[in-house]
Design a protein around this motif. Sequence first.
Motif, PDB file in Angstrom:
ATOM      1  N   ALA A   1       0.824  -1.208   0.000  1.00  0.00           N
ATOM      2  CA  ALA A   1       0.000   0.000   0.000  1.00  0.00           C
ATOM      3  C   ALA A   1       0.856   1.255   0.000  1.00  0.00           C
ATOM      4  O   ALA A   1       0.533   2.236  -0.689  1.00  0.00           O
ATOM      5  N   ALA A   2       1.980   1.253   0.754  1.00  0.00           N
ATOM      6  CA  ALA A   2       2.836   2.431   0.797  1.00  0.00           C
ATOM      7  C   ALA A   2       3.446   2.720  -0.575  1.00  0.00           C
ATOM      8  O   ALA A   2       3.484   3.873  -1.022  1.00  0.00           O
ATOM      9  N   PHE A   3       3.914   1.672  -1.237  1.00  0.00           N
ATOM     10  CA  PHE A   3       4.517   1.878  -2.557  1.00  0.00           C
ATOM     11  C   PHE A   3       3.484   2.368  -3.576  1.00  0.00           C
ATOM     12  O   PHE A   3       3.744   3.317  -4.331  1.00  0.00           O
TER      13      PHE A   3
ATOM     14  N   TRP B   1       2.379   5.976  -2.731  1.00  0.00           N
ATOM     15  CA  TRP B   1       3.437   6.929  -3.069  1.00  0.00           C
ATOM     16  C   TRP B   1       3.495   7.141  -4.579  1.00  0.00           C
ATOM     17  O   TRP B   1       3.662   8.277  -5.048  1.00  0.00           O
ATOM     18  N   SER B   2       3.352   6.067  -5.344  1.00  0.00           N
ATOM     19  CA  SER B   2       3.412   6.185  -6.799  1.00  0.00           C
ATOM     20  C   SER B   2       2.252   7.011  -7.343  1.00  0.00           C
ATOM     21  O   SER B   2       2.452   7.942  -8.147  1.00  0.00           O
ATOM     22  N   VAL B   3       1.047   6.693  -6.894  1.00  0.00           N
ATOM     23  CA  VAL B   3      -0.131   7.406  -7.402  1.00  0.00           C
ATOM     24  C   VAL B   3      -0.129   8.856  -6.929  1.00  0.00           C
ATOM     25  O   VAL B   3      -0.537   9.775  -7.658  1.00  0.00           O
ATOM     26  N   LEU B   4       0.352   9.081  -5.690  1.00  0.00           N
ATOM     27  CA  LEU B   4       0.358  10.426  -5.133  1.00  0.00           C
ATOM     28  C   LEU B   4       1.239  11.375  -5.933  1.00  0.00           C
ATOM     29  O   LEU B   4       1.010  12.587  -5.963  1.00  0.00           O
TER      30      LEU B   4
ATOM     31  N   LEU C   1      -9.866   6.322  -5.182  1.00  0.00           N
ATOM     32  CA  LEU C   1      -9.067   5.440  -6.028  1.00  0.00           C
ATOM     33  C   LEU C   1      -7.690   5.169  -5.438  1.00  0.00           C
ATOM     34  O   LEU C   1      -7.073   4.149  -5.756  1.00  0.00           O
ATOM     35  N   MET C   2      -7.203   6.068  -4.568  1.00  0.00           N
ATOM     36  CA  MET C   2      -5.858   5.930  -4.038  1.00  0.00           C
ATOM     37  C   MET C   2      -5.906   5.196  -2.697  1.00  0.00           C
ATOM     38  O   MET C   2      -5.822   3.965  -2.650  1.00  0.00           O
ATOM     39  N   ALA C   3      -6.043   5.907  -1.608  1.00  0.00           N
ATOM     40  CA  ALA C   3      -6.002   5.276  -0.289  1.00  0.00           C
ATOM     41  C   ALA C   3      -7.153   4.298  -0.089  1.00  0.00           C
ATOM     42  O   ALA C   3      -6.969   3.209   0.469  1.00  0.00           O
ATOM     43  N   GLY C   4      -8.361   4.674  -0.537  1.00  0.00           N
ATOM     44  CA  GLY C   4      -9.498   3.788  -0.320  1.00  0.00           C
ATOM     45  C   GLY C   4      -9.335   2.450  -1.011  1.00  0.00           C
ATOM     46  O   GLY C   4      -9.383   1.399  -0.377  1.00  0.00           O
TER      47      GLY C   4
ATOM     48  N   ASP D   1     -10.321  10.349   4.247  1.00  0.00           N
ATOM     49  CA  ASP D   1      -9.008  10.950   4.021  1.00  0.00           C
ATOM     50  C   ASP D   1      -9.110  12.352   3.426  1.00  0.00           C
ATOM     51  O   ASP D   1      -8.336  13.247   3.796  1.00  0.00           O
ATOM     52  N   VAL D   2     -10.037  12.573   2.508  1.00  0.00           N
ATOM     53  CA  VAL D   2     -10.145  13.908   1.923  1.00  0.00           C
ATOM     54  C   VAL D   2     -10.627  14.903   2.971  1.00  0.00           C
ATOM     55  O   VAL D   2     -10.204  16.074   2.988  1.00  0.00           O
ATOM     56  N   CYS D   3     -11.469  14.463   3.904  1.00  0.00           N
ATOM     57  CA  CYS D   3     -11.888  15.347   4.995  1.00  0.00           C
ATOM     58  C   CYS D   3     -10.717  15.672   5.915  1.00  0.00           C
ATOM     59  O   CYS D   3     -10.602  16.794   6.420  1.00  0.00           O
ATOM     60  N   SER D   4      -9.842  14.689   6.139  1.00  0.00           N
ATOM     61  CA  SER D   4      -8.665  14.936   6.972  1.00  0.00           C
ATOM     62  C   SER D   4      -7.748  15.959   6.334  1.00  0.00           C
ATOM     63  O   SER D   4      -7.156  16.800   7.023  1.00  0.00           O
ATOM     64  N   VAL D   5      -7.607  15.913   5.008  1.00  0.00           N
ATOM     65  CA  VAL D   5      -6.753  16.885   4.315  1.00  0.00           C
ATOM     66  C   VAL D   5      -7.388  18.266   4.347  1.00  0.00           C
ATOM     67  O   VAL D   5      -6.722  19.272   4.613  1.00  0.00           O
TER      68      VAL D   5
END
Length: 392
Positions: free
Chosen positions: A160-162, A165-168, A207-210, A368-372
Motif C-alpha cells: 500500500a505504501a509503494f 506513493w506512486s499514485v500520489l 481510487l488511491m487510499a481507499g 481521508d479527503v476530509c482529513s486533508v
Amino acid sequence: LGGNPGELVAVDDITGALRGYAKIPPDAQEGEEFEVASNGGGVLDFDAPGFPLFERLAKTRGAYDDDFCPEAFEPSQWRAIRGSPCWLGCWALTFLSGAMVAVWYAPPKRLLHVLAMYALTFSVSMAFVLSMWWEHRRELEPGVLVAIFWTSGTVGVCCAAFLNWSVLHIWPFIDPYCHPLHPLGLGWPEEPPTIFCIAKASFEWVLMAGLIEETMKFFALLRLRPTPESTSEACCCRRRGHGPDGNARPLGPRRLLLDRLLRSWWARLAPTPYAFACAALASGGGLATVENFHYIFFDADAYDRAIESGDLSHALGRIVSSCAHMVWTGMAGIALAQWHFLPEGHPNRPRYRWSGLVIPIVSHGLFDVCSVLRTCYPEEHCMEWPPDSHNW
C-alpha cells in the motif's frame, strides 16, 4: 448437521427462517416428529451465551483438536493451518522491544510522552481484536489472528505504501492546482475551492487510499478457509488436466510436498462466521498499527510538537483512524463470511466474495479527503511540491 440421535437438527420458526439447532432425542425413531420450545428449551440459538453452536461447529472442523488431522496434511502442517502453535509471545516481545527502543531515544523530560505515543500506535487495535476474540476464543485459535495481523501489517503496508506513493506523485502532474493533497483550486486562499475540485480530489482519494489500502487488508483475509476441505483450494500449484483414463493427474512426490508446504504456510482455518469477523479486525488493526508508527514518529512536525511542548493531539487522533480501519475491514469480513457460510441462492449471500469492499473503499477515501481539508488553512501549508523543494 446430522440425523442420528444425539446429533443436531436445524430448527425453523413458523416463517421458515432458521432459528438455531436442537439435539435429536436419544429415543427418537426415524420419521418421528418432536417439539422443542422456542424459549431455549433444547434449542441452541446462534447468539446463546457462550455461543455453543459455533463452538461445536469449530470443534467439528478441527479447532483446538489435536487428535484431528486431514489426510492431505502432516500433523505439523495442520497445526500451522489451524493457528497452533501461536506466536503470541513473539508478538508481545516485538512490542516490548519497540518500547525499549522508544525509551532509549526519548528525551528524559518527555519519557512518559514518548511511551504514551508508542502505546497509542497499537493499544486501540489490540483492545478491539482481543476483546472480540476473547468472547469467541473457543472458535478461533489465536495463532490465526497473529498471522492475519502481520500479513496486513507487513505485506499489506509495504504494497500500500509503494502504490500510494506512486499514485500520489502522478495526480499533481495531471492537475497541479487540484489534487488529493491540495484540493483547493488555483485561487486559494483568496478564492474558496470549487465543488468540482473537491469532488475531483475525493474521487482520487477513493481510487488511491481507499481502493489500495482496503484491498491490501482484504488480501490478508483471503488466507482464511472455513473448512479443512477448503484448504486444498488455497494453493494454485496443483497439476491441472486429466490423464488418458479421464482422472486428474496425480502430483509427483516433490510437487506434492511443495503443494502441502505452501498450503500450510498460506491457509488459516476460520471455522465460524465470528472467526472471520475477528480475523477481519486483526487485519485492519495490523495495517493501522504500522501506519500509526509512521504518522506518530516519522511526521517531523507532530513529533517535534510532542517533544517540545508535550502536545499529543496528533497521536490521540490516530485512535479514530485505528477504529476506522478496523470497522472498514470488519464490514468486508462480514460480507466475506456471508459468502463462505450462506448457501448459494440465499438472498443475503453476496454475489462475489469482495462485494463487501465497496462501502469501505468509498468511506476510506472520503475520510481521508476530509482529513486533508481540515488541515488546509490559509496560514498553513497543504503540500510541499516538488518534494523537499520548500515550495508550499
